[in-house]
Motif scaffolding. Structure first.
Motif, PDB file in Angstrom:
ATOM      1  N   THR A  38       0.822  -1.213   0.000  1.00  0.00           N
ATOM      2  CA  THR A  38       0.000   0.000   0.000  1.00  0.00           C
ATOM      3  C   THR A  38       0.859   1.267   0.000  1.00  0.00           C
ATOM      4  O   THR A  38       0.369   2.339  -0.373  1.00  0.00           O
ATOM      5  N   ASN A  39       2.125   1.170   0.382  1.00  0.00           N
ATOM      6  CA  ASN A  39       3.021   2.324   0.300  1.00  0.00           C
ATOM      7  C   ASN A  39       3.239   2.783  -1.139  1.00  0.00           C
ATOM      8  O   ASN A  39       3.735   3.889  -1.373  1.00  0.00           O
ATOM      9  N   ARG A 113       7.655   3.373  -4.381  1.00  0.00           N
ATOM     10  CA  ARG A 113       6.717   4.453  -4.057  1.00  0.00           C
ATOM     11  C   ARG A 113       6.141   5.095  -5.321  1.00  0.00           C
ATOM     12  O   ARG A 113       6.834   5.293  -6.304  1.00  0.00           O
TER      13      ARG A 113
END
Length: 210
Positions: A38-39, A113
């Motif tokens: 989820t990052n 990211r």
């Protein structure tokens, strides 16, 4: 939508035959599944997103994204999927190629990211309605990818069933359903815009770390 609403990110590789062929990959007999942390999430709300400049080509992959609702006795996609979005699955292509040659997992090339970009979600109507609409990615005003869900090797129902069997699906889980042909590298300053039919759903600008 907030990023905190998303619980798990499941992704499908090579779900469009022409995309598999453009990268020199075999067309799969069963869905190829992988995950992102989820990052990796970012929202295509017009913001500028930062990326590494020292890890080779980063490729864009436009996808339909499904969001799972509350548990249901029904296994039908029309009951289990409550919302949808467009997404960009970004890939460190050079690193992915190296990892594949070594037989290593892809996560380092997929989970960095800002590599899972989402437009805001909207209500999922039905599989049948979605089949009538084309989705498009424009880079600096030029169309670079477009597709339709009818071109998928494995349909929404098959993908939901496969992810549920492999991982279990719960409320807030999302599925990136695969990309059509036309993937290519992003560059510093590129502006990407995502369209559902004629409607703009989101955009973002690329910035490479200096």
């Amino acid at each position: 939508m907030t990023l905190q609403d998303v619980q798990n990110i499941f992704c499908v590789g090579r779900n469009y035959a022409e995309h598999a062929k453009e990268l020199g990959n075999e067309v799969p007999d069963t869905p190829i599944l992988f995950t992102k942390p989820t990052n990796a999430l970012a929202i295509a709300d017009g913001q500028t997103l930062n990326y590494p400049s020292d890890q080779g080509d980063i490729h864009h992959e436009l996808e339909i994204v499904l969001k799972i609702g509350k548990s249901s006795d029904s296994q039908s996609v029309n009951d289990r999927v409550v919302e949808m979005a467009l997404g960009i699955d970004l890939t460190l292509r050079d690193l992915q190629s190296t990892l594949k040659k070594k037989g290593h997992p892809w996560e380092r090339a997929k989970g960095f990211r800002n590599s899972a970009i989402l437009t805001p979600f909207w209500s999922f109507s039905s599989v049948e309605d979605i089949e009538h609409t084309t989705f498009t990615l424009k880079k600096n005003g030029e169309t670079v990818q477009y597709g339709n869900s009818t071109q998928m090797l494995f349909n929404f129902q098959q993908l939901v069933d496969e992810c549920d069997q492999a991982f279990g699906l719960g409320e807030g889980d999302i599925i990136f359903t695969g990309t059509p042909e036309g993937v290519g590298p992003i560059s510093d300053g590129d502006v990407f815009t995502l369209f559902w039919g004629e409607e703009e759903k989101g955009s973002f600008t690329v910035a490479f770390n200096k």
